[in-house]
Design a protein around this motif. Structure first.
Motif, PDB file in Angstrom:
ATOM      1  N   HIS A 138      51.398  43.941  48.162  1.00 19.80           N
ATOM      2  CA  HIS A 138      52.003  42.682  48.157  1.00 19.80           C
ATOM      3  C   HIS A 138      51.464  42.005  46.779  1.00 19.80           C
ATOM      4  CE1 HIS A 138      54.042  42.807  52.081  1.00 19.80           C
ATOM      5  NE2 HIS A 138      52.989  43.099  52.514  1.00 19.80           N
ATOM      6  N   VAL A 139      50.595  42.682  46.238  1.00 14.87           N
ATOM      7  CA  VAL A 139      49.975  42.034  44.948  1.00 14.87           C
ATOM      8  C   VAL A 139      50.515  42.666  43.750  1.00 14.87           C
ATOM      9  CG1 VAL A 139      47.946  41.601  46.262  1.00 14.87           C
ATOM     10  CG2 VAL A 139      48.080  43.481  44.618  1.00 14.87           C
ATOM     11  N   ASP A 140      50.266  41.732  42.664  1.00 16.66           N
ATOM     12  CA  ASP A 140      50.558  42.226  41.127  1.00 16.66           C
ATOM     13  C   ASP A 140      49.421  42.507  40.548  1.00 16.66           C
ATOM     14  OD1 ASP A 140      53.471  41.754  41.382  1.00 16.66           O
ATOM     15  OD2 ASP A 140      53.270  39.648  40.236  1.00 16.66           O
ATOM     16  N   ASN A 141      49.396  43.459  39.673  1.00 17.32           N
ATOM     17  CA  ASN A 141      48.125  44.166  38.946  1.00 17.32           C
ATOM     18  C   ASN A 141      47.340  44.402  39.815  1.00 17.32           C
ATOM     19  OD1 ASN A 141      45.983  44.388  37.254  1.00 17.32           O
ATOM     20  ND2 ASN A 141      46.223  42.539  36.081  1.00 17.32           N
ATOM     21  N   VAL A 142      47.854  45.757  40.516  1.00 15.34           N
ATOM     22  CA  VAL A 142      46.760  46.391  41.583  1.00 15.34           C
ATOM     23  C   VAL A 142      45.406  46.955  40.991  1.00 15.34           C
ATOM     24  CG1 VAL A 142      46.713  48.640  42.984  1.00 15.34           C
ATOM     25  CG2 VAL A 142      48.902  47.017  42.918  1.00 15.34           C
ATOM     26  N   PRO A 143      45.630  47.497  39.969  1.00 16.92           N
ATOM     27  CA  PRO A 143      43.994  47.851  39.485  1.00 16.92           C
ATOM     28  C   PRO A 143      43.054  46.448  39.282  1.00 16.92           C
ATOM     29  CG  PRO A 143      45.822  48.866  38.071  1.00 16.92           C
ATOM     30  CD  PRO A 143      46.338  47.900  38.853  1.00 16.92           C
ATOM     31  N   LEU A 144      43.523  45.410  38.951  1.00 17.68           N
ATOM     32  CA  LEU A 144      42.744  43.995  38.921  1.00 17.68           C
ATOM     33  C   LEU A 144      42.283  43.744  40.224  1.00 17.68           C
ATOM     34  CD1 LEU A 144      41.330  41.634  37.583  1.00 17.68           C
ATOM     35  CD2 LEU A 144      43.414  40.567  37.585  1.00 17.68           C
ATOM     36  N   TYR A 145      43.202  43.550  41.145  1.00 18.16           N
ATOM     37  CA  TYR A 145      43.034  43.577  42.683  1.00 18.16           C
ATOM     38  C   TYR A 145      42.078  44.370  43.139  1.00 18.16           C
ATOM     39  CZ  TYR A 145      43.639  42.955  47.670  1.00 18.16           C
ATOM     40  OH  TYR A 145      43.733  42.713  49.062  1.00 18.16           O
ATOM     41  N   MET A 146      42.164  45.601  42.986  1.00 14.88           N
ATOM     42  CA  MET A 146      41.236  46.524  43.726  1.00 14.88           C
ATOM     43  C   MET A 146      39.781  46.235  43.190  1.00 14.88           C
ATOM     44  SD  MET A 146      42.755  48.180  46.148  1.00 14.88           S
ATOM     45  CE  MET A 146      41.701  49.583  46.327  1.00 14.88           C
ATOM     46  N   LYS A 147      39.803  46.136  41.642  1.00 12.97           N
ATOM     47  CA  LYS A 147      38.312  45.810  41.187  1.00 12.97           C
ATOM     48  C   LYS A 147      37.804  44.661  41.566  1.00 12.97           C
ATOM     49  CE  LYS A 147      36.287  45.238  36.624  1.00 12.97           C
ATOM     50  NZ  LYS A 147      35.248  44.225  37.295  1.00 12.97           N
ATOM     51  N   SER A 148      38.757  43.533  42.006  1.00 11.50           N
ATOM     52  CA  SER A 148      38.025  42.141  42.306  1.00 11.50           C
ATOM     53  C   SER A 148      37.485  42.410  43.733  1.00 11.50           C
ATOM     54  CB  SER A 148      39.043  41.173  42.244  1.00 11.50           C
ATOM     55  OG  SER A 148      40.182  41.409  43.127  1.00 11.50           O
ATOM     56  N   CYS A 149      38.231  43.273  44.729  1.00 13.59           N
ATOM     57  CA  CYS A 149      37.588  43.648  46.000  1.00 13.59           C
ATOM     58  C   CYS A 149      36.614  44.248  45.900  1.00 13.59           C
ATOM     59  CB  CYS A 149      38.826  44.000  46.894  1.00 13.59           C
ATOM     60  SG  CYS A 149      40.203  43.200  47.217  1.00 13.59           S
ATOM     61  N   ALA A 150      36.539  45.371  45.013  1.00 16.86           N
ATOM     62  CA  ALA A 150      35.267  46.087  44.785  1.00 16.86           C
ATOM     63  C   ALA A 150      34.001  45.506  44.481  1.00 16.86           C
ATOM     64  CB  ALA A 150      35.749  47.368  44.278  1.00 16.86           C
ATOM     65  N   ASP A 151      34.591  44.420  43.562  1.00 22.34           N
ATOM     66  CA  ASP A 151      33.151  43.741  43.053  1.00 22.34           C
ATOM     67  C   ASP A 151      32.601  42.734  44.188  1.00 22.34           C
ATOM     68  OD1 ASP A 151      33.480  44.664  40.516  1.00 22.34           O
ATOM     69  OD2 ASP A 151      34.696  43.144  39.797  1.00 22.34           O
ATOM     70  N   LEU A 152      33.358  42.432  45.059  1.00 23.10           N
ATOM     71  CA  LEU A 152      33.032  41.461  46.228  1.00 23.10           C
ATOM     72  C   LEU A 152      32.060  42.287  47.435  1.00 23.10           C
ATOM     73  CD1 LEU A 152      36.270  39.548  46.664  1.00 23.10           C
ATOM     74  CD2 LEU A 152      34.055  38.621  45.755  1.00 23.10           C
ATOM     75  N   VAL A 153      31.652  43.699  47.205  1.00 21.04           N
ATOM     76  CA  VAL A 153      31.161  44.474  48.090  1.00 21.04           C
ATOM     77  C   VAL A 153      29.609  44.507  47.528  1.00 21.04           C
ATOM     78  CG1 VAL A 153      31.112  46.546  49.322  1.00 21.04           C
ATOM     79  CG2 VAL A 153      33.254  46.010  48.643  1.00 21.04           C
ATOM     80  N   LYS A 154      28.829  44.060  48.577  1.00 19.88           N
ATOM     81  CA  LYS A 154      27.311  44.124  48.299  1.00 19.88           C
ATOM     82  C   LYS A 154      27.153  45.441  47.979  1.00 19.88           C
ATOM     83  CE  LYS A 154      25.590  40.058  50.738  1.00 19.88           C
ATOM     84  NZ  LYS A 154      24.809  39.554  52.126  1.00 19.88           N
ATOM     85  N   PRO A 155      25.764  46.058  47.250  1.00 15.28           N
ATOM     86  CA  PRO A 155      25.257  47.078  47.350  1.00 15.28           C
ATOM     87  C   PRO A 155      24.935  47.392  48.880  1.00 15.28           C
ATOM     88  CG  PRO A 155      24.377  45.973  45.565  1.00 15.28           C
ATOM     89  CD  PRO A 155      25.185  44.925  46.641  1.00 15.28           C
ATOM     90  N   GLY A 156      25.283  48.833  49.337  1.00 14.39           N
ATOM     91  CA  GLY A 156      25.047  49.173  50.737  1.00 14.39           C
ATOM     92  C   GLY A 156      26.209  48.723  51.494  1.00 14.39           C
ATOM     93  N   GLY A 157      27.115  47.778  51.040  1.00  9.92           N
ATOM     94  CA  GLY A 157      28.102  47.198  51.982  1.00  9.92           C
ATOM     95  C   GLY A 157      29.456  48.160  51.725  1.00  9.92           C
ATOM     96  N   LEU A 158      30.419  47.893  52.885  1.00 12.73           N
ATOM     97  CA  LEU A 158      31.640  48.477  52.969  1.00 12.73           C
ATOM     98  C   LEU A 158      32.892  47.969  52.502  1.00 12.73           C
ATOM     99  CD1 LEU A 158      30.969  49.596  56.744  1.00 12.73           C
ATOM    100  CD2 LEU A 158      30.578  51.081  54.566  1.00 12.73           C
ATOM    101  N   MET A 159      34.122  48.677  52.205  1.00 12.51           N
ATOM    102  CA  MET A 159      35.173  48.088  52.014  1.00 12.51           C
ATOM    103  C   MET A 159      36.220  48.998  52.795  1.00 12.51           C
ATOM    104  SD  MET A 159      37.256  46.682  48.715  1.00 12.51           S
ATOM    105  CE  MET A 159      38.237  48.107  47.965  1.00 12.51           C
ATOM    106  N   LEU A 160      37.104  48.298  53.628  1.00 16.78           N
ATOM    107  CA  LEU A 160      38.179  48.584  54.270  1.00 16.78           C
ATOM    108  C   LEU A 160      39.572  48.551  53.774  1.00 16.78           C
ATOM    109  CD1 LEU A 160      39.472  50.604  56.440  1.00 16.78           C
ATOM    110  CD2 LEU A 160      39.191  48.535  57.988  1.00 16.78           C
ATOM    111  N   THR A 161      40.386  49.351  53.165  1.00 17.39           N
ATOM    112  CA  THR A 161      41.640  49.287  52.727  1.00 17.39           C
ATOM    113  C   THR A 161      42.573  49.851  53.466  1.00 17.39           C
ATOM    114  OG1 THR A 161      40.879  49.429  50.564  1.00 17.39           O
ATOM    115  CG2 THR A 161      43.129  49.565  50.754  1.00 17.39           C
ATOM    116  N   ALA A 162      43.572  49.021  54.082  1.00 16.15           N
ATOM    117  CA  ALA A 162      44.908  49.630  54.831  1.00 16.15           C
ATOM    118  C   ALA A 162      46.215  49.303  54.153  1.00 16.15           C
ATOM    119  CB  ALA A 162      44.721  48.796  56.217  1.00 16.15           C
ATOM    120  N   THR A 163      47.055  50.267  54.346  1.00 15.31           N
ATOM    121  CA  THR A 163      48.194  49.987  53.565  1.00 15.31           C
ATOM    122  C   THR A 163      49.235  50.865  53.998  1.00 15.31           C
ATOM    123  OG1 THR A 163      49.182  49.680  51.483  1.00 15.31           O
ATOM    124  CG2 THR A 163      47.533  51.457  51.526  1.00 15.31           C
TER     125      THR A 163
END
Length: 246
Positions: A138-163
């Protein structure tokens, strides 16, 4: 001009439906049905990854979780009840207003903000777990969106993507079936051209320093009237990734 991932048409679409978020038989009925399998997957991986005791009443105590595109808070509230310190963000201010009101009425502590992942990342915020659930399509600029989400993950942390996968079957089931035949979702909820394949998601995760640690399809079982995990990733799927510890 600062780059943004906001798609104004998508924000308007979900703003118009905001009052429906907590109606299990309303326009978000499919999300209510989908919630148990999403929540179980998050809990399962969080317990294993962070070495938590699943028999405890609040096994996620002390963990920080960010739900990007949280809508009305359907995931935020149960995760808070499991003990996590939960932040929910959404570009639609009406969604956040509904989420805050429901959390207050339910006596659940969730920190809600009408903002975006790139704005939060620019502030230097990080979390143990970042949830990117049914948002990327649902977003524009998918690469920027995924980078921003990844940048929010702490070292040793997790990210779950569902689509949703960009397959002919996904078009037939998620758009023609769910929106036009069964009426599970309002027409125009999804744009098939904005769906991403698992390989595309995994490439974006790896590009932003995350390591894929799990993946699963999710399929609907009509006789049981429930969603379940599956090896079939042809329509709905989830990908778990980890940022290596520093």
């Amino acid at each position: 001009m600062t780059a943004t991932t906001i798609n104004d048409a998508e924000v308007a679409k979900f703003t118009a439906m905001a009052e429906e978020w907590w109606n299990p038989n309303g326009k978000f009925k499919p999300i209510h049905k989908f919630n148990p399998v999403r929540l179980a997957y998050i809990r399962e991986h969080a317990l294993a990854h962070f070495g938590r005791d699943g028999s405890l009443l609040r096994p996620l105590e002390g963990l920080t979780i960010l739900d990007v595109g949280c809508g009305g808070g359907l995931l935020c509230e149960p995760l808070s009840r499991l003990g996590a310190t939960v932040t929910g963000i959404d570009a639609a201010e009406r969604n956040i207003a509904i989420a805050r009101l429901h959390a207050e009425q339910s006596g659940v502590a969730v920190d809600y903000h009408a903002t975006t992942s790139e704005a939060l990342a620019a502030e230097g915020k990080t979390f143990d777990i970042v949830l990117n659930m049914e948002v990327v399509e649902h977003v524009d600029n998918v690469p920027l969106y995924m980078k921003s989400c990844a940048d929010l993950v702490k070292p040793g942390g997790l990210m779950l993507t569902a689509t949703l996968n960009r397959t002919a079957r996904a078009y037939a089931l998620a758009i023609v079936g769910a929106e036009y035949v069964l009426g599970w979702l309002p027409r125009g909820t999804h744009d098939w051209k904005k769906f991403l394949t698992p390989d595309e998601i995994k490439t974006l995760l790896k590009r932003n320093g995350l390591k894929v640690t799990g993946e699963t399809g999710v399929v609907y079982h009509p006789l049981a009237d429930e969603w379940r995990k599956s090896r079939d990733m042809g329509v709905n799927y989830m990908v778990m990734a980890e940022r290596p510890a520093a």
